[in-house]
Enzyme design. Structure first.
Site, PDB file in Angstrom:
ATOM      1  N   LYS A 176       0.812   4.644   0.057  1.00  0.00           N
ATOM      2  CA  LYS A 176       0.069   3.692  -0.939  1.00  0.00           C
ATOM      3  C   LYS A 176      -0.470   2.442  -0.315  1.00  0.00           C
ATOM      4  O   LYS A 176       0.496   1.874   0.431  1.00  0.00           O
ATOM      5  CB  LYS A 176       1.275   3.448  -2.013  1.00  0.00           C
ATOM      6  CG  LYS A 176       0.662   2.668  -3.071  1.00  0.00           C
ATOM      7  CD  LYS A 176       1.521   2.317  -4.247  1.00  0.00           C
ATOM      8  CE  LYS A 176       0.863   1.723  -5.515  1.00  0.00           C
ATOM      9  NZ  LYS A 176       2.166   1.422  -6.701  1.00  0.00           N
ATOM     10  N   SER A 229       1.098   3.011 -10.935  1.00  0.00           N
ATOM     11  CA  SER A 229      -0.045   2.654  -9.944  1.00  0.00           C
ATOM     12  C   SER A 229      -0.360   3.107  -8.880  1.00  0.00           C
ATOM     13  O   SER A 229      -1.127   2.955  -7.900  1.00  0.00           O
ATOM     14  CB  SER A 229       0.574   1.035  -9.719  1.00  0.00           C
ATOM     15  OG  SER A 229       1.538   0.901  -9.117  1.00  0.00           O
ATOM     16  N   SER A 248       5.680   3.267 -11.979  1.00  0.00           N
ATOM     17  CA  SER A 248       4.425   3.463 -11.154  1.00  0.00           C
ATOM     18  C   SER A 248       4.602   4.480 -10.038  1.00  0.00           C
ATOM     19  O   SER A 248       3.490   5.368  -9.448  1.00  0.00           O
ATOM     20  CB  SER A 248       4.155   2.451 -10.397  1.00  0.00           C
ATOM     21  OG  SER A 248       3.726   1.342 -11.216  1.00  0.00           O
TER      22      SER A 248
END
Length: 473
Positions: free
Chosen positions: A80, A156, A180
């Protein structure tokens, strides 16, 4: 998914050991898969094919010499774009960060991946600074759901979830400050784990403080255990890291082929709606109930029971919005105009809180943690829906017509366990009438990560953790 891109990390490692194929073959297959799906879902912000192939070639040489390095030698992994990764910028979905600079440091989890020989194929999308439960940003645009391209991947860590679901590397690492990892994993039909806070070291420290965890996102629990054993290695840059824990992988393989042995005698509380506080869609409720019933069939003691969780959203907002204000504190007025409008709104709210407001939220958090600690004296494991809904339209923070103001309105099952720092995982448990994945959440007391992983692995071994393959990609 077919071919090498459709294999788990464990299957790839077994193939390397047998000599059926090489890490170069796997890297090429994954890179080809990324090229095919990226225009559809927008899961990646950067892909470095040249560097990935060089890492794969080095791994192939080690395997030929029968000298693999670490637990993931040659396995493709995505990261990420909130984690530092040397060799390229970490822009965090924001137009306020300059891509210039040295970019010569790895985050702890990324450093552990390198030590174990993983092949780093690319950085995945995130909303700006990871501030919300869906993935879109002014810098990188919208990330879409592999099951329906008109819908959100969640967030996220939405890019990581979409990538794993579509075979664009079997492993990814995400962050989870309010759900997330678990939100996008549930929406995209994969496995996601938020470990106990501190199990995976973080550096730099999150501006959202001790709400923010890092964890694995994979196709099943066994791959997640392998990845967790790698990224939970110690790093002195994180003063709040926990002492190293025994390997999770070993705990899953103690009784091969016997899913019941993993959960026999475990005391499970099944809470379908937090005592009627949450409206859950019927398809979601039915799928999660079947998950609880399967645990009972495997030998767990299951009863319907609700933890004492009154609505904690105001305490969470105080902590979360204050963290957002801290993120952008160094920015001038011109740079702030570049921010996601929703982020600007919560920053403004965060700037209005006082130190006493913040400390009151900390008190509420500690009280919730005390109540959950007492709850787990009676129950080893808590089972809830991961989310009360399935994926909604892409590009929106909340479902159209829901009446919610912020993403926390539709995530009542996830953010409480960031407040309490407990380990929590999401396991795919079916699809709704539109073919969209549903997730069941497994939660245990702090430090009981192994129990969560054993229960999740039992569901996979028994065939309960299944969803059809994605159709959007």
């Amino acid at each position: 998914m077919t071919g090498l891109a459709g294999l788990t990390a464990r299957q790839l490692l077994a193939g390397y050991e047998r000599g059926d194929f090489s890490p170069v073959d796997a890297a090429r297959a994954v890179l080809e898969r990324i090229e095919a799906v990226q225009p559809l879902v927008n899961a990646f912000v950067r892909v470095d094919s040249e560097a990935a192939l060089a890492q794969a070639e080095a791994s192939a040489r080690r395997w030929r010499a029968n000298e693999p390095r670490g637990l993931l030698d040659g396995v493709p992994v995505s990261v990420k774009d909130l984690f530092l990764q040397r060799g390229g910028p970490t822009l965090r979905g924001s137009r306020t960060i300059s891509p210039g600079g040295a970019w010569d440091e790895d985050a702890p989890a990324v450093a552990r991946l390198r030590e174990h020989g993983a092949v780093l194929v690319g950085k995945t999308t995130t909303p700006e600074f990871g501030w919300k439960g869906v993935t879109d940003s002014p810098l990188d645009g919208v990330t879409r759901n592999p099951y329906d391209l008109s819908r959100t991947s969640g967030g996220s860590s939405g890019g990581s979830a979409a990538a794993v679901a579509l075979g664009a590397a079997p492993l990814s690492i995400g962050t989870d400050g309010g759900g997330s990892v678990r939100i996008p994993a549930s929406f995209c039909g994969i496995f996601g784990l938020k470990p106990t806070y501190g199990r995976v070291p973080l550096y730099p420290s999150s501006p959202f403080g001790t709400l923010a965890h890092a964890g694995p996102m994979t196709r099943d629990a066994a791959d997640a255990a392998l990845l967790l054993d790698v990224i939970s290695g110690a790093d002195r840059r994180d003063w709040s890291q926990l002492a190293p824990a025994p390997a999770v992988t070993a705990a899953l393989t103690a009784a091969p082929g016997d899913a019941g042995a993993l959960v026999k005698g475990v005391r499970v509380a099944y809470s379908p709606s937090f005592g009627g506080q949450v409206a859950v869609r019927p398809a979601v409720a039915a799928a999660v109930r079947r998950t609880a019933e399967r645990l009972a069939e495997l030998g767990a003691y299951v009863e319907e029971a609700d933890p004492d969780i009154t609505d904690q959203v105001e305490a969470f907002h105080t902590l979360w919005f204050s963290g957002a204000a801290r993120v952008v504190q160094p920015l001038g007025a011109r740079a702030r105009k570049l921010l996601d409008p929703g982020l600007r709104e919560i920053v403004a709210a965060g700037e209005r809180y006082s130190a006493l407001d913040y400390l009151a939220a900390v008190d509420a958090r500690m009280e919730l943690g005390r109540r959950l600690g007492r709850f787990h004296e009676s129950y080893d494991l808590l089972v809830t829906p991961t989310l009360p809904i399935t994926a909604f339209e892409a590009g929106a923070e909340v479902p159209r017509g829901s009446g919610y103001r912020r993403w926390t309105g539709w995530t009542p099952f996830t953010y409480p366990f960031n407040l309490t720092q407990q380990p929590a995982a999401t396991v795919p448990c079916g699809v709704d009438e539109a073919g969209l994945p549903i997730g069941a959440q497994l939660i245990a007391a702090r430090h009981a990560d192994v129990l969560v992983m054993r229960a999740a692995h039992a569901l996979y071994e028994s065939g309960a953790a299944q969803v059809p393959p994605p159709t959007g990609g």
